[in-house]
Design a protein around this motif. Structure first.
Motif, PDB file in Angstrom:
ATOM      1  N   ARG A 134      -4.808 -93.907  92.829  1.00 53.14           N
ATOM      2  CA  ARG A 134      -4.214 -95.119  92.255  1.00 53.14           C
ATOM      3  C   ARG A 134      -3.663 -96.022  93.353  1.00 53.14           C
ATOM      4  O   ARG A 134      -3.697 -97.246  93.248  1.00 53.14           O
ATOM      5  CB  ARG A 134      -3.098 -94.749  91.288  1.00 53.14           C
ATOM      6  CG  ARG A 134      -3.553 -94.117  89.984  1.00 53.14           C
ATOM      7  CD  ARG A 134      -2.358 -93.844  89.089  1.00 53.14           C
ATOM      8  NE  ARG A 134      -1.634 -95.086  88.791  1.00 53.14           N
ATOM      9  CZ  ARG A 134      -0.393 -95.118  88.289  1.00 53.14           C
ATOM     10  NH1 ARG A 134       0.258 -93.988  88.042  1.00 53.14           N
ATOM     11  NH2 ARG A 134       0.196 -96.271  88.030  1.00 53.14           N
ATOM     12  N   HIS A 135      -3.123 -95.396  94.398  1.00 44.60           N
ATOM     13  CA  HIS A 135      -2.510 -96.129  95.497  1.00 44.60           C
ATOM     14  C   HIS A 135      -3.150 -95.680  96.805  1.00 44.60           C
ATOM     15  O   HIS A 135      -3.862 -94.695  96.854  1.00 44.60           O
ATOM     16  CB  HIS A 135      -1.007 -95.877  95.537  1.00 44.60           C
ATOM     17  CG  HIS A 135      -0.314 -96.170  94.237  1.00 44.60           C
ATOM     18  ND1 HIS A 135      -0.090 -97.447  93.788  1.00 44.60           N
ATOM     19  CD2 HIS A 135       0.192 -95.337  93.279  1.00 44.60           C
ATOM     20  CE1 HIS A 135       0.529 -97.410  92.625  1.00 44.60           C
ATOM     21  NE2 HIS A 135       0.714 -96.137  92.290  1.00 44.60           N
ATOM     22  N   ASP A 167      -7.704 -97.475  94.329  1.00 46.49           N
ATOM     23  CA  ASP A 167      -7.850 -98.528  93.321  1.00 46.49           C
ATOM     24  C   ASP A 167      -7.144 -99.821  93.719  1.00 46.49           C
ATOM     25  O   ASP A 167      -7.540-100.908  93.290  1.00 46.49           O
ATOM     26  CB  ASP A 167      -7.276 -98.059  91.972  1.00 46.49           C
ATOM     27  CG  ASP A 167      -8.295 -97.286  91.153  1.00 46.49           C
ATOM     28  OD1 ASP A 167      -9.507 -97.474  91.370  1.00 46.49           O
ATOM     29  OD2 ASP A 167      -7.874 -96.489  90.303  1.00 46.49           O
ATOM     30  N   ASP A 168      -6.094 -99.698  94.537  1.00 49.66           N
ATOM     31  CA  ASP A 168      -5.331-100.892  94.904  1.00 49.66           C
ATOM     32  C   ASP A 168      -5.700-101.442  96.283  1.00 49.66           C
ATOM     33  O   ASP A 168      -4.943-102.221  96.858  1.00 49.66           O
ATOM     34  CB  ASP A 168      -3.825-100.594  94.833  1.00 49.66           C
ATOM     35  CG  ASP A 168      -3.362 -99.605  95.907  1.00 49.66           C
ATOM     36  OD1 ASP A 168      -4.222 -99.005  96.586  1.00 49.66           O
ATOM     37  OD2 ASP A 168      -2.140 -99.442  96.072  1.00 49.66           O
TER      38      ASP A 168
END
Length: 341
Positions: free
Chosen positions: A295-296, A270-271
């Motif tokens: 997420r990372h 996502d990042d």
């Protein structure tokens, strides 16, 4: 969780979750030692692509094949390439990387290069491998630009002529226009500057020698400041597109994901600083796709701490997928979908 969409199991080490840290960390990891042999594969238009084969190869001609397609201006020396090829070799796969035109040790012959939607060379390679190793199941893996290309390729393969057991797409920029725009903001501009510099350095001598049919002077090439500018002035006219917008529209894999039935693992963070937030949110996924989002992870980062050392979670996840596919190659691997680790 929506069918086909899953949370990735990646967890960054404490203090190392930042997207830019994750993007750059792979360059600091010790790369696996690989012995390579090189082969030039002739293409139908008289050009060539360079293949890098991992040695020693399995003795069994029916050993499964792992074919890797690199990212923009990548090569077999890219940090992720070494880790992924080593993971495949350790699991008994015959592993190789195809360099896109001009990304090997020598310039390519024809007045053209490669691009994110250029599937013809990969298709040619995979069909040649099927003839050379008729009993060997084949798995293809793409990274970044190579991942978008691979997703587009298997979407185009509606009649399953390539007969791939499965595909793995790592950090695919499936909306090329949105990703190009993302690279013009904030810290991401540093990545754009690096990539643009590499592209210009490769094109400049060919342009000066009159090898490329472009209405572009060396001084104007030097002034191009964004990847979109470069694609407008170089990529699009070299490869039959009207302009960068036309290239991005026709080469992006996103609109074609719904067509994919081949078992396909897509890994995304996502990042990722190369991509806009929510890249996959509004895209329909085909029945073959398993999208795992972390997420990372940054752009092709996914560095974890294992046994007290930094290590590639990406290679570990791909290895788990290859293990899963290998155990199902007989009698009917086409019916097996990607699974979690």
């Amino acid at each position: 969780m929506i069918p086909g969409r899953h949370a990735a199991a990646f967890r960054p080490p404490s203090g190392l979750a930042n997207r830019h840290v994750q993007t750059l960390l792979p360059r600091l990891l010790p790369g696996p030692s690989l012995s390579l042999s090189r082969e030039e594969l002739p293409l139908p238009d008289g050009d060539v692509v360079e293949l890098a084969w991992v040695e020693p190869a399995p003795a069994d001609p029916a050993a499964p094949l792992f074919v890797l397609f690199h990212g923009l201006e990548g090569s077999v020396d890219s940090p992720y390439a070494r880790h992924l090829l080593a993971a495949a070799r350790e699991r008994g796969y015959r592993a190789l990387l195809m360099h896109f035109r001009g990304c090997g040790r020598r310039p390519n012959r024809r007045p053209r290069a490669y691009h994110s939607g250029d599937t013809a060379d990969a298709h040619w390679l995979l069909t040649r491998l099927a003839r050379r190793y008729p009993r060997a199941p084949r798995v293809a893996c793409g990274v970044s630009l190579g991942a978008n290309m691979l997703l587009k390729l298997i979407a185009e393969d509606a009649d399953d002529a390539l007969s791939l057991v499965g595909a793995i797409a790592i950090a695919p920029p499936v909306d090329l226009a949105a990703c190009a725009d993302t690279l013009t903001h904030g810290v991401a501009r540093l990545y754009q500057r690096h990539l643009l510099g590499a592209l210009k350095a490769k094109v400049a001598p060919r342009l000066a020698a009159g090898e490329l049919p472009l209405a572009l002077t060396p001084s104007r090439l030097a002034r191009l400041s964004t990847l979109r500018d470069y694609d407008d002035a170089v990529t699009a006219p070299l490869h039959g597109f009207r302009d960068a917008a036309d290239y991005y529209r026709r080469a992006s894999a996103g609109p074609r994901l719904a067509e994919i039935t081949t078992p396909t693992l897509v890994l995304h963070a996502d990042d990722d600083p190369f991509m806009p937030p929510g890249l996959f949110d509004d895209l329909e996924l085909g029945v073959g796709i398993r999208l795992e989002t972390a997420r990372h992870g940054g752009h092709v980062g996914f560095v974890e701490r294992r046994d007290g050392r930094f290590a590639s979670w990406l290679a570990r996840r791909v290895a788990a997928q290859l293990d899963g596919w290998r155990t199902t190659l007989v009698p009917d691997p086409r019916r097996v979908s990607p699974s979690g680790d």
